[in-house]
Scaffold this motif. Structure first.
Motif, PDB file in Angstrom:
ATOM      1  N   ALA A 132     -59.127  23.951 -20.406  1.00 15.17           N
ATOM      2  CA  ALA A 132     -57.815  24.054 -21.014  1.00 15.17           C
ATOM      3  C   ALA A 132     -57.065  24.368 -22.256  1.00 15.17           C
ATOM      4  O   ALA A 132     -56.627  25.501 -22.560  1.00 15.17           O
ATOM      5  CB  ALA A 132     -56.971  23.009 -20.195  1.00 15.17           C
ATOM      6  N   ALA A 135     -57.976  27.902 -22.240  1.00 11.42           N
ATOM      7  CA  ALA A 135     -56.524  29.022 -21.341  1.00 11.42           C
ATOM      8  C   ALA A 135     -55.692  29.567 -22.092  1.00 11.42           C
ATOM      9  O   ALA A 135     -54.293  30.425 -22.113  1.00 11.42           O
ATOM     10  CB  ALA A 135     -56.283  28.261 -20.490  1.00 11.42           C
ATOM     11  N   MET A 136     -55.351  28.302 -23.442  1.00  7.81           N
ATOM     12  CA  MET A 136     -54.728  28.963 -24.286  1.00  7.81           C
ATOM     13  C   MET A 136     -55.308  30.519 -25.474  1.00  7.81           C
ATOM     14  O   MET A 136     -55.843  30.131 -26.031  1.00  7.81           O
ATOM     15  CB  MET A 136     -54.031  28.660 -25.137  1.00  7.81           C
ATOM     16  CG  MET A 136     -53.163  27.548 -24.585  1.00  7.81           C
ATOM     17  SD  MET A 136     -51.729  27.606 -23.473  1.00  7.81           S
ATOM     18  CE  MET A 136     -50.951  27.811 -25.376  1.00  7.81           C
ATOM     19  N   PRO A 137     -54.232  31.437 -25.745  1.00  8.53           N
ATOM     20  CA  PRO A 137     -55.012  32.378 -26.664  1.00  8.53           C
ATOM     21  C   PRO A 137     -54.834  31.337 -28.297  1.00  8.53           C
ATOM     22  O   PRO A 137     -54.336  31.125 -28.554  1.00  8.53           O
ATOM     23  CB  PRO A 137     -53.516  33.347 -26.763  1.00  8.53           C
ATOM     24  CG  PRO A 137     -52.914  33.066 -25.225  1.00  8.53           C
ATOM     25  CD  PRO A 137     -53.403  31.959 -24.842  1.00  8.53           C
TER      26      PRO A 137
ATOM     27  N   ILE B  19     -52.664  21.490 -19.773  1.00  9.69           N
ATOM     28  CA  ILE B  19     -52.281  22.148 -20.968  1.00  9.69           C
ATOM     29  C   ILE B  19     -50.486  21.189 -21.234  1.00  9.69           C
ATOM     30  O   ILE B  19     -50.280  21.393 -22.372  1.00  9.69           O
ATOM     31  CB  ILE B  19     -51.920  23.436 -20.356  1.00  9.69           C
ATOM     32  CG1 ILE B  19     -53.488  24.339 -20.462  1.00  9.69           C
ATOM     33  CG2 ILE B  19     -50.869  24.642 -20.830  1.00  9.69           C
ATOM     34  CD1 ILE B  19     -53.427  25.594 -20.025  1.00  9.69           C
ATOM     35  N   VAL B 286     -45.909  27.620 -24.328  1.00 10.97           N
ATOM     36  CA  VAL B 286     -47.239  26.663 -24.049  1.00 10.97           C
ATOM     37  C   VAL B 286     -47.645  27.172 -22.849  1.00 10.97           C
ATOM     38  O   VAL B 286     -48.508  27.495 -21.863  1.00 10.97           O
ATOM     39  CB  VAL B 286     -47.436  25.771 -24.790  1.00 10.97           C
ATOM     40  CG1 VAL B 286     -48.496  25.001 -24.586  1.00 10.97           C
ATOM     41  CG2 VAL B 286     -47.096  26.013 -26.100  1.00 10.97           C
ATOM     42  N   THR B 289     -47.748  30.599 -21.120  1.00  9.62           N
ATOM     43  CA  THR B 289     -48.680  31.396 -21.454  1.00  9.62           C
ATOM     44  C   THR B 289     -50.011  31.125 -20.879  1.00  9.62           C
ATOM     45  O   THR B 289     -51.001  31.872 -20.230  1.00  9.62           O
ATOM     46  CB  THR B 289     -48.597  31.334 -22.690  1.00  9.62           C
ATOM     47  OG1 THR B 289     -47.883  31.345 -24.047  1.00  9.62           O
ATOM     48  CG2 THR B 289     -49.863  31.983 -24.141  1.00  9.62           C
ATOM     49  N   GLY B 290     -50.104  29.645 -20.882  1.00  8.16           N
ATOM     50  CA  GLY B 290     -51.692  29.177 -20.213  1.00  8.16           C
ATOM     51  C   GLY B 290     -51.398  29.505 -18.659  1.00  8.16           C
ATOM     52  O   GLY B 290     -52.802  30.134 -18.148  1.00  8.16           O
ATOM     53  N   PHE B 293     -52.191  33.044 -18.411  1.00 12.36           N
ATOM     54  CA  PHE B 293     -53.881  32.880 -18.396  1.00 12.36           C
ATOM     55  C   PHE B 293     -54.245  32.999 -17.273  1.00 12.36           C
ATOM     56  O   PHE B 293     -55.862  33.998 -16.792  1.00 12.36           O
ATOM     57  CB  PHE B 293     -54.170  32.635 -19.533  1.00 12.36           C
ATOM     58  CG  PHE B 293     -55.694  32.501 -20.563  1.00 12.36           C
ATOM     59  CD1 PHE B 293     -55.283  34.105 -21.275  1.00 12.36           C
ATOM     60  CD2 PHE B 293     -56.930  32.281 -20.245  1.00 12.36           C
ATOM     61  CE1 PHE B 293     -56.583  34.719 -21.927  1.00 12.36           C
ATOM     62  CE2 PHE B 293     -57.740  32.546 -20.719  1.00 12.36           C
ATOM     63  CZ  PHE B 293     -57.765  33.509 -21.728  1.00 12.36           C
ATOM     64  N   ILE B 294     -54.249  31.991 -16.765  1.00 14.29           N
ATOM     65  CA  ILE B 294     -54.916  31.655 -16.059  1.00 14.29           C
ATOM     66  C   ILE B 294     -54.832  32.484 -14.371  1.00 14.29           C
ATOM     67  O   ILE B 294     -55.691  33.012 -14.467  1.00 14.29           O
ATOM     68  CB  ILE B 294     -54.546  29.622 -15.414  1.00 14.29           C
ATOM     69  CG1 ILE B 294     -55.086  28.564 -16.070  1.00 14.29           C
ATOM     70  CG2 ILE B 294     -55.110  29.984 -13.818  1.00 14.29           C
ATOM     71  CD1 ILE B 294     -54.616  27.493 -16.016  1.00 14.29           C
TER      72      ILE B 294
END
Lengths: 291, 315
Positions: A132, A135-137, B19, B286, B289-290, B293-294
């Protein structure tokens, strides 16, 4: 009852370390990296001893003066000596790089060892959380954490360290999974050694090399991250000097005092390239496939 | 194929839940009482109590989380404390700006990184290769906000060729829009170009060692055709996958690049929200973004399957 004669023996570390050291010495780019890092390290350590101006002393008669004999790198918008601020700023940068990676290693490696060695539900939990966070920059996690912890150099280091931690958990876990099935670990287990001894004596030394490479490369990333956070106002607080915050001020005086922006950025660039060169060199030197 | 995508989407759920817990707890970790900030000058205990009840701050934390995630799932990310705009529409407004920046940056990255990577691989261990490596290493090591400042100094302040900052939507004035975006996109693309160059080089080297390349050479195919048609087409696969994975780096880079060039995009939204303690926006950002990205990870995997006949057959 005597001890069994055939104690499992982990691969000898000292000899391979010597070979790695020889290869590192032969690697010109790694040596260049080491040289750059040493230069900034010496400057940073000896900052209080050097005959330079006070980094926070302002002077109204020397505002935004171009480089000269009195001020080698010029002065900033409130008349502080840039050379002196650069040298003191090296402390903030190097400290941030080393300490934040220290935090990431100190927390991430044990978690990765536990996750990879024991497996089962604890592995599932640690791996899921790690994924998890991956998955965050990296920088966005660091910005969010630094903002919520409050702006200061210490908090920036914690935020960066915490954001870099998942990298080390994943790397350590993967390495442990490959080492775990080796004969010498089986052997250690079969003579009844405890988990703690197996992990610290047999597994950790054999997953050490990739961690060292990763640490060196991550210090480079962490130094840029600290500069970025300080640039945004989330790291080192004024008047204390940091390369990132110097750039933040400098961007407002680009046409009047371009030298203010030139030096701090060049310094960040050099230090980062130093750690990247060292990391790449270490990778080549420690790679067993290219023995 | 569809079952594979479905399975991957299911696997993304626990990651997204973690997340979301992180995004939610950011607000709880925060020092200070959001109600006091919201009430402003008002200090009447009854009013404060009313607000606390209204925002369910008197409920246990777990209950609060479920209320919050419930409305997020219905598409309600809350209201920005600063602009009073719904968070989702705020994100929808800023995202296209960053996407334009990202697409332009990627174009730069490909145009610079891939050709250099090919040449470096073909001329392995020559001066050309060493120079390419040094350039790539420099591209990876230069802080992009400094690069941006130096470019402004050179191109805008000294030469006066391009505007130093500002933003123009592409569909209102395409020329002006490209003018304002070209420098930030170049800065953002440079680090990616370095990454792409390294990957192109190693991917090309792997393919160059393959048997079918030797065969192609043996049957007398021209060197140019060997490199471009036989090698590059096969080496492209991991490069495309890699590109999708650079999304995170792109976004993080956009945060600083947009700050330098004052572009009102997603990255600037993040920084502004963080500084204004605009919790709802930070949480929304947040989460988005998560999720993004996934999604990009999934796209990368699907692409690599679609482009590789061997993997397609295995599925």
């Amino acid at each position: 009852m005597t001890m069994p004669q055939t104690m499992p023996i982990a691969p000898r570390q000292s000899r391979s370390n010597n070979r790695a050291w020889r290869k590192l010495k032969a690697n010109k780019s790694a040596l260049a990296g080491l040289l750059i890092i040493s230069f900034f390290l010496i400057l940073a350590i000896s900052a209080p001893l050097l005959p330079i101006a006070d980094p926070v002393a302002t002077s109204w008669s020397a505002i935004r003066k171009a480089p000269s004999a009195a001020h080698w790198l010029g002065t900033d918008d409130i008349g502080r000596d840039i050379l002196s601020r650069m040298i003191w700023g090296a402390r903030a940068s190097l400290m941030a790089g080393v300490f934040s990676v220290g935090i990431a290693v100190a927390v991430g490696v044990p978690l990765g060892l536990i996750s990879g060695y024991f497996g089962g539900w604890i592995d599932v939990i640690i791996s899921r959380i790690t994924e998890a966070f991956l998955a965050m920059p990296f920088l966005i996690t660091a910005i969010a954490l630094a903002a919520f912890l409050g702006p200061s150099l210490g908090n920036a280091m914690i935020a960066i360290g915490f954001s870099a931690m998942p990298l080390f958990v994943r790397l350590t876990r993967g390495q442990v999974l490959t080492v775990k099935t080796e004969d010498y670990v089986e052997g250690a287990r079969s003579v009844g050694l405890g988990h703690y001894r197996i992990i610290t004596r047999y597994i950790l030394p054999n997953v050490f090399s990739p961690l060292l490479v990763q640490a060196s490369l991550t210090i480079a990333t962490a130094i840029i991250a600290e500069a970025s956070l300080s640039f945004l106002g989330l790291g080192q607080q004024p008047p204390a000097p940091s390369w990132g915050s110097m750039l933040n001020v400098a961007k407002n005086f680009l046409s009047q005092a371009p030298w203010m922006a030139m030096w701090p950025g060049a310094a960040i660039f050099l230090v980062v390239i130093g750690f990247n060169l060292l990391g790449d060199g270490l990778r080549d030197a420690l790679d067993p496939r290219e023995a | 194929m569809y079952t594979y995508i479905g399975k991957r989407l299911l696997l993304a759920i626990p990651t997204l839940i973690i997340i979301s817990i992180f995004a939610f707890s950011l607000q709880k970790l925060l020092p200070g009482d959001p109600i006091l900030a919201m009430a402003g000058e008002e200090r009447d205990p009854q009013v404060l109590e009313f607000l606390r009840d209204k925002y369910r701050l008197n409920d246990p934390v777990i209950v609060q989380y479920f209320y919050w995630i419930g409305s997020v799932l219905r598409g309600d990310f809350g209201i920005s404390l600063r602009t009073n705009q719904p968070v989702l529409s705020l994100i929808a407004e800023k995202l296209p700006v960053t996407i334009q920046l990202a697409v332009m940056a990627m174009t730069f990255a490909f145009a610079i990184g891939v050709p250099i990577g090919i040449v470096a691989a073909v001329k392995k261990n020559t001066v050309v290769d060493y120079i390419a490596n040094i350039v790539a290493l420099s591209g990876l090591s230069v802080p992009n906000f400094w690069m941006g400042i130096m470019l402004i100094l050179l191109v805008s302040v000294k030469l006066g060729w391009l505007p130093a900052s500002g933003y123009e939507p592409f569909f209102r004035d395409p020329i002006r829009s490209l003018q304002t975006m070209i420098m930030p996109a170049f800065v953002l693309g440079l680090a990616l170009a370095a990454t792409l160059m390294r990957h192109t080089r190693s991917s090309m080297l792997t393919v160059l060692g393959a048997d079918y390349i030797r065969t192609a050479r043996a049957k007398g195919v021209s060197e140019r055709s060997v490199i471009l048609r036989h090698t590059f087409r096969n080496a492209l696969l991991p490069i495309i996958t890699m590109t999708a994975l650079l999304f995170g780096e792109l976004l993080a880079g956009a945060v600083l690049t947009e700050q330098i060039f004052t572009i009102p995009g997603f990255g600037k939204l993040i920084v502004d929200a963080v500084f204004n303690r605009d919790y709802a926006v930070v949480q929304g950002v947040v989460l988005c973004t998560g999720a993004g990205f996934i999604l990009m990870n999934l796209v990368a995997d699907v692409l690599s399957i679609l482009l590789n006949p061997r993997m397609r057959a295995a599925l």
